[in-house]
Write a protein that holds these residues in place. Structure first.
Motif, PDB file in Angstrom:
ATOM      1  N   THR A  17      17.082 -21.972  -9.047  1.00  0.00           N
ATOM      2  CA  THR A  17      18.026 -22.596  -8.117  1.00  0.00           C
ATOM      3  C   THR A  17      18.339 -21.664  -6.948  1.00  0.00           C
ATOM      4  O   THR A  17      18.386 -22.107  -5.790  1.00  0.00           O
ATOM      5  CB  THR A  17      19.323 -22.972  -8.859  1.00  0.00           C
ATOM      6  N   ALA A  18      18.549 -20.393  -7.230  1.00  0.00           N
ATOM      7  CA  ALA A  18      18.822 -19.428  -6.157  1.00  0.00           C
ATOM      8  C   ALA A  18      17.650 -19.349  -5.192  1.00  0.00           C
ATOM      9  O   ALA A  18      17.828 -19.354  -3.961  1.00  0.00           O
ATOM     10  CB  ALA A  18      19.119 -18.050  -6.738  1.00  0.00           C
ATOM     11  N   LEU A  19      16.431 -19.310  -5.726  1.00  0.00           N
ATOM     12  CA  LEU A  19      15.251 -19.210  -4.863  1.00  0.00           C
ATOM     13  C   LEU A  19      15.055 -20.484  -4.054  1.00  0.00           C
ATOM     14  O   LEU A  19      14.653 -20.428  -2.879  1.00  0.00           O
ATOM     15  CB  LEU A  19      14.012 -18.909  -5.710  1.00  0.00           C
ATOM     16  N   GLU A  20      15.357 -21.634  -4.638  1.00  0.00           N
ATOM     17  CA  GLU A  20      15.290 -22.885  -3.881  1.00  0.00           C
ATOM     18  C   GLU A  20      16.247 -22.858  -2.688  1.00  0.00           C
ATOM     19  O   GLU A  20      15.891 -23.256  -1.574  1.00  0.00           O
ATOM     20  CB  GLU A  20      15.642 -24.068  -4.787  1.00  0.00           C
ATOM     21  N   LEU A  21      17.468 -22.386  -2.920  1.00  0.00           N
ATOM     22  CA  LEU A  21      18.452 -22.302  -1.835  1.00  0.00           C
ATOM     23  C   LEU A  21      18.002 -21.324  -0.759  1.00  0.00           C
ATOM     24  O   LEU A  21      18.146 -21.581   0.441  1.00  0.00           O
ATOM     25  CB  LEU A  21      19.812 -21.882  -2.399  1.00  0.00           C
ATOM     26  N   ILE A  22      17.450 -20.195  -1.186  1.00  0.00           N
ATOM     27  CA  ILE A  22      16.974 -19.198  -0.222  1.00  0.00           C
ATOM     28  C   ILE A  22      15.818 -19.765   0.595  1.00  0.00           C
ATOM     29  O   ILE A  22      15.761 -19.594   1.820  1.00  0.00           O
ATOM     30  CB  ILE A  22      16.550 -17.904  -0.954  1.00  0.00           C
ATOM     31  N   ASP A  23      14.883 -20.437  -0.066  1.00  0.00           N
ATOM     32  CA  ASP A  23      13.752 -21.031   0.656  1.00  0.00           C
ATOM     33  C   ASP A  23      14.228 -22.072   1.672  1.00  0.00           C
ATOM     34  O   ASP A  23      13.634 -22.228   2.743  1.00  0.00           O
ATOM     35  CB  ASP A  23      12.782 -21.690  -0.332  1.00  0.00           C
ATOM     36  N   GLU A  24      15.304 -22.782   1.327  1.00  0.00           N
ATOM     37  CA  GLU A  24      15.824 -23.818   2.219  1.00  0.00           C
ATOM     38  C   GLU A  24      16.700 -23.262   3.327  1.00  0.00           C
ATOM     39  O   GLU A  24      16.602 -23.685   4.489  1.00  0.00           O
ATOM     40  CB  GLU A  24      16.657 -24.823   1.414  1.00  0.00           C
ATOM     41  N   ARG A  51      26.638 -11.672  -7.939  1.00  0.00           N
ATOM     42  CA  ARG A  51      25.643 -12.098  -6.958  1.00  0.00           C
ATOM     43  C   ARG A  51      24.467 -11.128  -6.917  1.00  0.00           C
ATOM     44  O   ARG A  51      23.310 -11.542  -6.777  1.00  0.00           O
ATOM     45  CB  ARG A  51      26.292 -12.192  -5.575  1.00  0.00           C
ATOM     46  N   GLY A  52      24.764  -9.839  -7.041  1.00  0.00           N
ATOM     47  CA  GLY A  52      23.693  -8.839  -7.038  1.00  0.00           C
ATOM     48  C   GLY A  52      22.720  -9.050  -8.177  1.00  0.00           C
ATOM     49  O   GLY A  52      21.518  -8.814  -8.029  1.00  0.00           O
ATOM     50  N   GLY A  53      23.241  -9.506  -9.316  1.00  0.00           N
ATOM     51  CA  GLY A  53      22.364  -9.787 -10.436  1.00  0.00           C
ATOM     52  C   GLY A  53      21.426 -10.935 -10.144  1.00  0.00           C
ATOM     53  O   GLY A  53      20.258 -10.926 -10.558  1.00  0.00           O
ATOM     54  N   VAL A  54      21.927 -11.933  -9.422  1.00  0.00           N
ATOM     55  CA  VAL A  54      21.072 -13.061  -9.033  1.00  0.00           C
ATOM     56  C   VAL A  54      19.979 -12.584  -8.074  1.00  0.00           C
ATOM     57  O   VAL A  54      18.815 -12.987  -8.188  1.00  0.00           O
ATOM     58  CB  VAL A  54      21.901 -14.183  -8.387  1.00  0.00           C
ATOM     59  N   VAL A  55      20.348 -11.732  -7.131  1.00  0.00           N
ATOM     60  CA  VAL A  55      19.367 -11.190  -6.185  1.00  0.00           C
ATOM     61  C   VAL A  55      18.227 -10.501  -6.928  1.00  0.00           C
ATOM     62  O   VAL A  55      17.044 -10.674  -6.604  1.00  0.00           O
ATOM     63  CB  VAL A  55      20.036 -10.225  -5.189  1.00  0.00           C
ATOM     64  N   GLU A  56      18.572  -9.733  -7.953  1.00  0.00           N
ATOM     65  CA  GLU A  56      17.534  -9.027  -8.696  1.00  0.00           C
ATOM     66  C   GLU A  56      16.668  -9.976  -9.505  1.00  0.00           C
ATOM     67  O   GLU A  56      15.468  -9.746  -9.679  1.00  0.00           O
ATOM     68  CB  GLU A  56      18.159  -7.959  -9.592  1.00  0.00           C
ATOM     69  N   LEU A  57      17.254 -11.061 -10.008  1.00  0.00           N
ATOM     70  CA  LEU A  57      16.443 -12.070 -10.683  1.00  0.00           C
ATOM     71  C   LEU A  57      15.444 -12.702  -9.713  1.00  0.00           C
ATOM     72  O   LEU A  57      14.281 -12.936 -10.057  1.00  0.00           O
ATOM     73  CB  LEU A  57      17.339 -13.151 -11.291  1.00  0.00           C
ATOM     74  N   VAL A  58      15.913 -12.970  -8.501  1.00  0.00           N
ATOM     75  CA  VAL A  58      15.026 -13.528  -7.475  1.00  0.00           C
ATOM     76  C   VAL A  58      13.928 -12.524  -7.134  1.00  0.00           C
ATOM     77  O   VAL A  58      12.746 -12.889  -6.998  1.00  0.00           O
ATOM     78  CB  VAL A  58      15.823 -13.916  -6.216  1.00  0.00           C
ATOM     79  N   ARG A  59      14.302 -11.269  -7.016  1.00  0.00           N
ATOM     80  CA  ARG A  59      13.297 -10.235  -6.699  1.00  0.00           C
ATOM     81  C   ARG A  59      12.220 -10.192  -7.789  1.00  0.00           C
ATOM     82  O   ARG A  59      11.031 -10.117  -7.496  1.00  0.00           O
ATOM     83  CB  ARG A  59      13.984  -8.867  -6.579  1.00  0.00           C
ATOM     84  N   ALA A 108      15.693  -4.090 -10.317  1.00  0.00           N
ATOM     85  CA  ALA A 108      14.967  -4.810 -11.367  1.00  0.00           C
ATOM     86  C   ALA A 108      13.910  -3.896 -12.004  1.00  0.00           C
ATOM     87  O   ALA A 108      13.022  -3.402 -11.312  1.00  0.00           O
ATOM     88  CB  ALA A 108      14.295  -6.043 -10.775  1.00  0.00           C
ATOM     89  N   PRO A 109      13.985  -3.671 -13.321  1.00  0.00           N
ATOM     90  CA  PRO A 109      13.042  -2.749 -13.982  1.00  0.00           C
ATOM     91  C   PRO A 109      11.580  -3.093 -13.767  1.00  0.00           C
ATOM     92  O   PRO A 109      10.753  -2.196 -13.559  1.00  0.00           O
ATOM     93  CB  PRO A 109      13.436  -2.863 -15.465  1.00  0.00           C
ATOM     94  N   LYS A 110      11.233  -4.377 -13.816  1.00  0.00           N
ATOM     95  CA  LYS A 110       9.833  -4.758 -13.650  1.00  0.00           C
ATOM     96  C   LYS A 110       9.325  -4.453 -12.250  1.00  0.00           C
ATOM     97  O   LYS A 110       8.142  -4.161 -12.063  1.00  0.00           O
ATOM     98  CB  LYS A 110       9.659  -6.244 -13.956  1.00  0.00           C
ATOM     99  N   VAL A 111      10.218  -4.512 -11.270  1.00  0.00           N
ATOM    100  CA  VAL A 111       9.824  -4.204  -9.897  1.00  0.00           C
ATOM    101  C   VAL A 111       9.721  -2.688  -9.716  1.00  0.00           C
ATOM    102  O   VAL A 111       8.794  -2.182  -9.082  1.00  0.00           O
ATOM    103  CB  VAL A 111      10.814  -4.812  -8.891  1.00  0.00           C
ATOM    104  N   LEU A 112      10.668  -1.968 -10.295  1.00  0.00           N
ATOM    105  CA  LEU A 112      10.614  -0.506 -10.223  1.00  0.00           C
ATOM    106  C   LEU A 112       9.334   0.032 -10.849  1.00  0.00           C
ATOM    107  O   LEU A 112       8.803   1.058 -10.415  1.00  0.00           O
ATOM    108  CB  LEU A 112      11.833   0.095 -10.929  1.00  0.00           C
ATOM    109  N   GLU A 113       8.818  -0.687 -11.837  1.00  0.00           N
ATOM    110  CA  GLU A 113       7.567  -0.280 -12.476  1.00  0.00           C
ATOM    111  C   GLU A 113       6.404  -0.312 -11.491  1.00  0.00           C
ATOM    112  O   GLU A 113       5.502   0.538 -11.548  1.00  0.00           O
ATOM    113  CB  GLU A 113       7.291  -1.218 -13.652  1.00  0.00           C
ATOM    114  N   HIS A 114       6.412  -1.275 -10.560  1.00  0.00           N
ATOM    115  CA  HIS A 114       5.370  -1.317  -9.522  1.00  0.00           C
ATOM    116  C   HIS A 114       5.410  -0.037  -8.683  1.00  0.00           C
ATOM    117  O   HIS A 114       4.375   0.559  -8.394  1.00  0.00           O
ATOM    118  CB  HIS A 114       5.582  -2.526  -8.607  1.00  0.00           C
TER     119      HIS A 114
END
Length: 204
Positions: A17-24, A51-59, A108-114
């Motif tokens: 839902t957050a990503l849909e709103l951002i895309d729109e 909100r920061g937690g949502v941002v990291e989920l989107v990331r 986000a741990p998975k992103v930091l891994e990159h």
């Protein structure tokens, strides 16, 4: 009444839902998300750290499309090239997320891994510790700028006629389609070439 088969709210639905709103809209708020999800705003906070937690989920969701196997490619410059192309494609799919994600710290741990893998790759071939993040940041700037360019109209110059800027008109006619891709490959090739030269200078 029995319990619903699918939970009304979970982190996956919140992220979608957050990503849909951002895309729109290029932005989102937790109350907007709650309305779209059909829940109370407070219910969202039971699943995320603000909100920061949502941002990291989107990331995490956007970056999940980046091919981490690129780091297994040899040699190192081919690996960084493959990573850059995959990174660009992932963010080009959600260009309105770029300003939001690039102006908030990466947690986000998975992103930091990159990033960890990129750092290890560059250190392993001889870049100095002080140089590594400069190289990665410069490559990110190139990739994200190109991802935005890829989302822009194919023709970004609208000429009232061909007489006031005739050479520009000719250049625009000559470039054809795929301008953004060609520009990205030119810049990426120049960047990798410069990074390769820096490394070669150390070995000379």
């Amino acid at each position: 009444m029995g319990r619903p088969r699918t939970p009304l709210l979970d982190r996956e639905r919140i992220t979608t839902t957050a990503l849909e709103l951002i895309d729109e809209k290029g932005e989102f708020s937790v109350p907007q998300m709650a309305r779209r999800l059909g829940v109370q705003t407070g219910s969202v906070y039971h699943h995320v750290d603000g909100r920061g937690g949502v941002v990291e989920l989107v990331r995490e969701r956007v970056c999940a499309a980046i091919d981490s196997a690129a780091f297994d490619v040899e040699p190192w410059d081919a690996a960084m090239t493959a990573w850059a192309r995959s990174y660009r494609a992932a963010f080009a799919a959600h260009p309105r997320a770029i300003p939001l994600l690039m102006t908030s710290p990466v947690r986000a741990p998975k992103v930091l891994e990159h990033y960890e893998r990129a750092v290890r790759l560059l250190l392993g071939v001889g870049f100095a510790m002080a140089e590594v993040m400069t190289v990665i940041t410069a490559l990110e700037n190139l990739v994200l700028g190109s991802a935005l360019d890829l989302a822009a109209p194919e023709t970004m110059w609208e000429l009232p006629d061909d007489t006031t800027t005739p050479r520009l008109a000719e250049a625009l006619a000559a470039v054809g389609t795929g301008r953004a891709d060609a520009a990205f490959e030119l810049a990426l090739g120049a960047f990798i070439g410069h990074a390769r030269a820096l490394l070669d200078a150390k070995e000379a």
